[in-house]
Scaffold this motif. Structure first.
Motif, PDB file in Angstrom:
ATOM      1  N   LYS A  29      21.684   5.101  13.243  1.00 29.34           N
ATOM      2  CA  LYS A  29      22.669   4.438  12.906  1.00 29.34           C
ATOM      3  C   LYS A  29      22.265   2.870  12.963  1.00 29.34           C
ATOM      4  O   LYS A  29      21.909   2.397  14.299  1.00 29.34           O
ATOM      5  N   ILE A  30      22.344   2.086  12.084  1.00 31.45           N
ATOM      6  CA  ILE A  30      22.058   0.818  12.164  1.00 31.45           C
ATOM      7  C   ILE A  30      23.213  -0.042  12.004  1.00 31.45           C
ATOM      8  O   ILE A  30      23.902  -0.059  10.622  1.00 31.45           O
ATOM      9  N   GLU A  31      23.545  -1.014  12.833  1.00 32.33           N
ATOM     10  CA  GLU A  31      24.740  -1.966  12.777  1.00 32.33           C
ATOM     11  C   GLU A  31      24.546  -3.046  11.871  1.00 32.33           C
ATOM     12  O   GLU A  31      23.301  -3.442  11.653  1.00 32.33           O
ATOM     13  N   GLU A  32      25.540  -3.620  11.400  1.00 28.82           N
ATOM     14  CA  GLU A  32      25.623  -4.805  10.536  1.00 28.82           C
ATOM     15  C   GLU A  32      24.829  -5.889  11.372  1.00 28.82           C
ATOM     16  O   GLU A  32      25.013  -5.739  12.700  1.00 28.82           O
ATOM     17  N   ALA A  33      24.161  -6.835  10.493  1.00 26.88           N
ATOM     18  CA  ALA A  33      23.258  -7.833  11.411  1.00 26.88           C
ATOM     19  C   ALA A  33      22.115  -7.216  12.315  1.00 26.88           C
ATOM     20  O   ALA A  33      21.633  -8.352  12.856  1.00 26.88           O
ATOM     21  N   GLU A  34      21.846  -6.170  12.268  1.00 26.70           N
ATOM     22  CA  GLU A  34      20.701  -5.666  13.117  1.00 26.70           C
ATOM     23  C   GLU A  34      19.469  -5.897  12.054  1.00 26.70           C
ATOM     24  O   GLU A  34      19.379  -5.946  10.906  1.00 26.70           O
ATOM     25  N   ILE A  35      18.490  -6.216  13.092  1.00 25.60           N
ATOM     26  CA  ILE A  35      17.030  -6.120  12.323  1.00 25.60           C
ATOM     27  C   ILE A  35      16.400  -5.024  12.876  1.00 25.60           C
ATOM     28  O   ILE A  35      16.028  -4.822  14.108  1.00 25.60           O
ATOM     29  N   TYR A  36      16.182  -4.101  12.333  1.00 22.86           N
ATOM     30  CA  TYR A  36      15.780  -2.685  12.735  1.00 22.86           C
ATOM     31  C   TYR A  36      14.275  -2.351  11.888  1.00 22.86           C
ATOM     32  O   TYR A  36      14.376  -2.625  10.838  1.00 22.86           O
ATOM     33  N   SER A  37      13.326  -2.200  12.743  1.00 15.46           N
ATOM     34  CA  SER A  37      12.087  -1.979  12.346  1.00 15.46           C
ATOM     35  C   SER A  37      11.579  -0.530  12.803  1.00 15.46           C
ATOM     36  O   SER A  37      11.701   0.029  13.756  1.00 15.46           O
ATOM     37  N   LEU A  38      10.978  -0.011  11.500  1.00 11.25           N
ATOM     38  CA  LEU A  38      10.466   1.292  11.607  1.00 11.25           C
ATOM     39  C   LEU A  38       9.044   1.140  11.793  1.00 11.25           C
ATOM     40  O   LEU A  38       8.168   0.547  10.890  1.00 11.25           O
ATOM     41  N   LEU A  39       8.489   1.730  12.977  1.00 21.40           N
ATOM     42  CA  LEU A  39       7.225   1.674  12.984  1.00 21.40           C
ATOM     43  C   LEU A  39       6.332   2.993  12.964  1.00 21.40           C
ATOM     44  O   LEU A  39       7.183   3.921  13.446  1.00 21.40           O
ATOM     45  N   GLY A  40       5.311   3.170  12.532  1.00 22.83           N
ATOM     46  CA  GLY A  40       4.676   4.324  12.531  1.00 22.83           C
ATOM     47  C   GLY A  40       3.294   4.566  12.006  1.00 22.83           C
ATOM     48  O   GLY A  40       2.959   3.620  10.979  1.00 22.83           O
ATOM     49  N   PRO A  41       2.388   5.481  11.998  1.00 26.99           N
ATOM     50  CA  PRO A  41       1.296   5.425  11.329  1.00 26.99           C
ATOM     51  C   PRO A  41       1.368   5.640  10.072  1.00 26.99           C
ATOM     52  O   PRO A  41       2.258   6.064   9.417  1.00 26.99           O
ATOM     53  N   ASN A  42      -0.088   5.693   9.259  1.00 22.71           N
ATOM     54  CA  ASN A  42      -0.002   5.702   7.944  1.00 22.71           C
ATOM     55  C   ASN A  42       0.374   7.211   7.486  1.00 22.71           C
ATOM     56  O   ASN A  42       0.063   8.172   8.313  1.00 22.71           O
ATOM     57  N   GLY A  43       1.302   7.099   6.731  1.00 22.80           N
ATOM     58  CA  GLY A  43       1.890   8.695   6.222  1.00 22.80           C
ATOM     59  C   GLY A  43       2.832   9.168   6.983  1.00 22.80           C
ATOM     60  O   GLY A  43       3.187  10.105   7.084  1.00 22.80           O
ATOM     61  N   ALA A  44       3.427   8.267   7.901  1.00 24.62           N
ATOM     62  CA  ALA A  44       4.437   8.720   8.988  1.00 24.62           C
ATOM     63  C   ALA A  44       5.793   9.122   8.181  1.00 24.62           C
ATOM     64  O   ALA A  44       6.616   9.788   8.553  1.00 24.62           O
ATOM     65  N   GLY A  45       6.178   8.550   7.165  1.00 29.11           N
ATOM     66  CA  GLY A  45       7.348   8.797   6.565  1.00 29.11           C
ATOM     67  C   GLY A  45       8.110   7.471   6.254  1.00 29.11           C
ATOM     68  O   GLY A  45       9.250   7.614   6.019  1.00 29.11           O
ATOM     69  N   LYS A  46       7.686   6.243   6.328  1.00 28.72           N
ATOM     70  CA  LYS A  46       8.478   4.982   6.514  1.00 28.72           C
ATOM     71  C   LYS A  46       8.854   4.513   5.104  1.00 28.72           C
ATOM     72  O   LYS A  46      10.116   4.715   4.840  1.00 28.72           O
ATOM     73  N   THR A  47       7.894   4.668   4.020  1.00 27.64           N
ATOM     74  CA  THR A  47       8.514   4.264   2.800  1.00 27.64           C
ATOM     75  C   THR A  47       9.226   5.381   2.245  1.00 27.64           C
ATOM     76  O   THR A  47      10.191   5.048   1.394  1.00 27.64           O
ATOM     77  N   THR A  48       9.116   6.672   2.470  1.00 32.36           N
ATOM     78  CA  THR A  48       9.793   7.552   2.119  1.00 32.36           C
ATOM     79  C   THR A  48      11.312   7.368   2.501  1.00 32.36           C
ATOM     80  O   THR A  48      12.287   7.462   1.522  1.00 32.36           O
TER      81      THR A  48
END
Ligand code: ATP
Ligand code: MG
Length: 326
Positions: A29-48
């Motif tokens: 759940k990401i609110e308006e005006a948030e800066i949400y960062s997704l961190l994770g190793p290579n192949g973790a599923g971020k780009t997907t």
């Protein structure tokens, strides 16, 4: 309205004889005006995840909405509304910087009368104005990346997805990008969803950080909430005017774990379990024993340490894992 909301969002990549769950029951759940960062190793599923949220991929199970729009039913509308910097952005090398941006402006229906001004404004923000009439192919790698970021923001999208925005940028360029992100979130209430490997950046920039591994979210919170997870690993460093063996004896007698000791630098680093409560008494006692203290410093675990511990503890092969009880 939430900027981004996902329910059990799942993506499987399947071929005749392979199966891979790239994103596994993601709930965000990401609110308006948030800066949400997704961190994770290579192949973790971020780009997907980003590709799912921008309507470029269909989920296998679960779903999500962006600005209240369904990622499957309203995929096209979402693509027209959000900003997206992909992992490997393609720019038109033979077109000039200006032409690249004009093309995007028309594609996203930026009003004709605003195009020129808007392009000059954004080019200026990202400090590439002097290249505006040169072929984009002649830009350096970092400048191309800045152009791609400028392009993702050109049409003033309310939600902007940036997949590793600063990976190829020199520190001063990365700072320009970070400053722009912070400014847009603060003054114009833009929402950012950022994939990154840069922990320093995530910590400085993000309102919240999600850590993803093997497709699953394994931790989430504000940078300080994440640091709290390992609060008991906070060390306290004492530096003295003069070293004496009794300093070490004092900590040993009081059963405080010594994590580092350097008699040349006259420092000792220890773990004080009840840090708030016990630190003043320790200082008092050391002074009482005639040791002159030059410095006392609490060293909180860094986000990097927390990230690595979380990811490593998760990297045990799945077969050896007991089902999580929670
Ligand atoms: N089109 C595809 N077909 C099959 N498998 C894919 C496809 N795209 C990605 N994958 C796999 O899905 C998993 C997640 O990939 P993804 O690109 O989302 O990771 P990532 O977190 O962005 O990694 P990185 O940090 O390296 O960019 C990886 O195991 C990857 O090999
Ligand atoms: Mg990626």
């Amino acid at each position: 309205m939430l900027a981004v909301e996902t329910h059990q969002l799942t993506k499987d990549y399947e071929t005749k004889d392979t199966f891979l769950r790239a994103v596994n029951n993601l709930n965000l759940k990401i609110e308006e005006a948030e800066i949400y960062s997704l961190l994770g190793p290579n192949g973790a599923g971020k780009t997907t995840s980003v590709r799912l949220l921008t309507g470029l991929l269909r989920p296998s199970e679960g779903g999500a909405s962006v600005l209240g729009l369904d990622i499957v039913k309203n995929a096209q509308e979402i693509r027209g509304k959000v900003g997206l910097l992909t992992e490997t952005p393609a720019i038109y090398e033979r077109l000039t910087v200006r032409q690249n941006l004009e093309f995007i402006a028309r594609l996203y229906n930026v009003p004709k009368k605003d195009i020129r001004h808007r392009i000059e404004e954004i080019i200026d923000l990202f400090d590439i104005s002097e290249k505006i009439d040169l072929p984009a192919g002649s830009l350096s790698k970092g400048m191309k990346q800045k152009l791609a970021i400028a392009r993702a923001m050109l049409h003033d999208p309310p939600v902007i997805f940036l997949d590793e925005p600063t990976a190829s940028l020199a520190p001063e360029s990365a700072k320009i990008v970070r400053d722009q992100i912070l400014k847009l979130a603060k003054t114009e209430k833009r929402t950012f969803f950022i994939c990154t490997h840069n922990l320093f950046e995530a910590e400085r920039l993000s309102s919240r950080i999600g850590i993803i591994n093997h497709g699953s979210l394994i931790a989430q919170g504000t940078p300080s909430e994440l640091r709290e997870l390992k609060k008991d690993e906070t060390t306290t460093l004492f530096r003295f005017d003069q070293w004496s063996k009794e300093i070490k004896d004092y900590f040993e007698t009081n059963k405080l774990e010594i994590v580092e000791m350097d008699t040349e630098r006259k420092i000792i680093s220890v773990i004080i379990p009840k840090i708030e409560q016990d630190t003043p008494g320790i200082i008092k006692e050391l002074i009482h024993q005639n040791h002159s203290i030059v410095e006392v410093k609490h060293e909180f675990p860094t986000l990097e340490k927390i990230y690595l511990e979380l990811v490593e503890s998760e990297s045990v092969p799945r077969e050896n894992h007991e089902e999580e009880e929670s």
